[in-house]
Motif scaffolding. Sequence first.
Motif, PDB file in Angstrom:
ATOM      1  N   LYS A  36     -29.547 -17.763  53.907  1.00 26.80           N
ATOM      2  CA  LYS A  36     -29.220 -18.839  52.972  1.00 26.80           C
ATOM      3  C   LYS A  36     -27.867 -18.616  52.309  1.00 26.80           C
ATOM      4  CE  LYS A  36     -34.100 -19.644  51.807  1.00 26.80           C
ATOM      5  NZ  LYS A  36     -35.117 -19.523  50.719  1.00 26.80           N
ATOM      6  N   ILE A  81     -28.922 -22.777  59.042  1.00 21.85           N
ATOM      7  CA  ILE A  81     -30.149 -22.260  58.423  1.00 21.85           C
ATOM      8  C   ILE A  81     -31.385 -22.865  59.067  1.00 21.85           C
ATOM      9  CG2 ILE A  81     -31.513 -22.252  56.283  1.00 21.85           C
ATOM     10  CD1 ILE A  81     -28.865 -22.033  54.754  1.00 21.85           C
ATOM     11  N   GLN A  98     -34.171 -13.753  55.351  1.00 15.35           N
ATOM     12  CA  GLN A  98     -34.103 -15.200  55.147  1.00 15.35           C
ATOM     13  C   GLN A  98     -33.226 -15.550  53.946  1.00 15.35           C
ATOM     14  OE1 GLN A  98     -35.068 -17.235  57.457  1.00 15.35           O
ATOM     15  NE2 GLN A  98     -35.907 -15.466  58.574  1.00 15.35           N
ATOM     16  N   GLU A  99     -33.269 -14.724  52.926  1.00 13.79           N
ATOM     17  CA  GLU A  99     -32.400 -14.949  51.774  1.00 13.79           C
ATOM     18  C   GLU A  99     -30.935 -14.750  52.150  1.00 13.79           C
ATOM     19  OE1 GLU A  99     -33.365 -16.071  48.632  1.00 13.79           O
ATOM     20  OE2 GLU A  99     -35.176 -16.442  49.842  1.00 13.79           O
TER      21      GLU A  99
END
Length: 454
Positions: A381, A389, A377-378
Amino acid sequence: MKTTYDVKLGGIQQRFDRDRTAYVARWRIAGKEKSKSFRSKGLASAFMSDLRQATKVGEEFDIATGLPASMLAPESIGPSFLEFAQSYVLRRWNTSAARTRETDAYALLSLVPALVTDAPRRPTTEALREVLRNHALLPQNRRLELTTTQAATLTWLERASLPLAALGEPHVLRTALEAISVTFAGSPAGANTVRRKRAVLHHLLEHAVEQKVFDSNPMDGIKWTAPKAVTVIDPRTVVNPVQARQLLDAVPKVGRNRGARLKALFACIYYAALRPEEAADLRQRNCTLPESGWGMIVLEKARPQGTKRWTNSGETHEPRNLKHRADKETREIPIPPVLVAILREHIAEYGTARDGRIFHTGTGGTYSSSAHSYVWQEVRKLVLSPEQITSSLAGRPYDLRHAAVSLWLNAGVPAVEVAKRAGHSVEVLLRVYAKCMDGQQEHINSKIADVLTD
């Protein structure tokens, strides 16, 4: 056992039989007269009081004997649903994977609390599930010690659990189906969840047929349609090769060291279509990594993550056979030079764990699925636009596998070869990835257009 709520209590009549006086309790069940003789009026009154209490708490009455479930002799009603559920779990324990055990228990956590009589002083449903989860649905040597309150909860459940035979009644079976159709919070459950729980219930009742509790599976006579589950991959989740490379290049930027250690694992999911649990058990001996050209991965085992109470070892991760494959059966996957280079670099930098696993934490452990998810998930981003996203594009690390298989299919690799590399059957492959085969649509459209213009 056929049951009913149609109960009408009568009175007690005194009867003289030869030299002895008898007291006869009379009542009606579904319009049928029932009676029972006692030597004293006190015994007859106590019996009628028990019947009256059973009607007050809403117990079902057995039409054949005229008695409520709580007053039937155990041999006349067979095992309770709880007892049979426990034996079902234990029979399957040694031959089931940890996730299968958890799936069975998860279904029973919905079913067992729902299939009970309306007995007084019912514990909360969460209290019932806690006792089942940590004690009643585990083998004897896995059970946690119960507190006094929990012991009382289990005692209530053992007494209130409906007879297994009661599931032969349509309204009871519908209660079971309603229970698996909602989440523990009471909201509608997802289609896949409902279908998995229904499969467990159906299989449990098949075992009951084998043990002569039923002549046939009661579910076969119920007109109930499970919600339709999505079985095809949504193409909106699939990244293209440029996006995949950008995402993989950004993985080392996450965290102080965790992202760097996971880049090669994510690369295996994308370039070799490995399942995450297959990558987790990948060992150096499984890999042929030449200095140039294509290499080879020969998968032997997977390392799925489970809950400790359901695994054999009591650890979160433990090796298992490859999915849909027999013991010691392997799967060969040719890997492109880009993945060969990534794996060589990873091994040179981090070495292997003591057992030869390529992907491991700094202490030799296995990264959890939550660690995978956090890093991924990072990464999203860092690489994707704000609109992307919030979309489903590459929402999970597993979506890299979907991107790999879609890429192979659209590149013209024969479906048989794609299925072999991905560990699917051809039928499943074509059904699951039907919407991702964009390369075929233009070709088919041109053929239709040619016919229309003739």
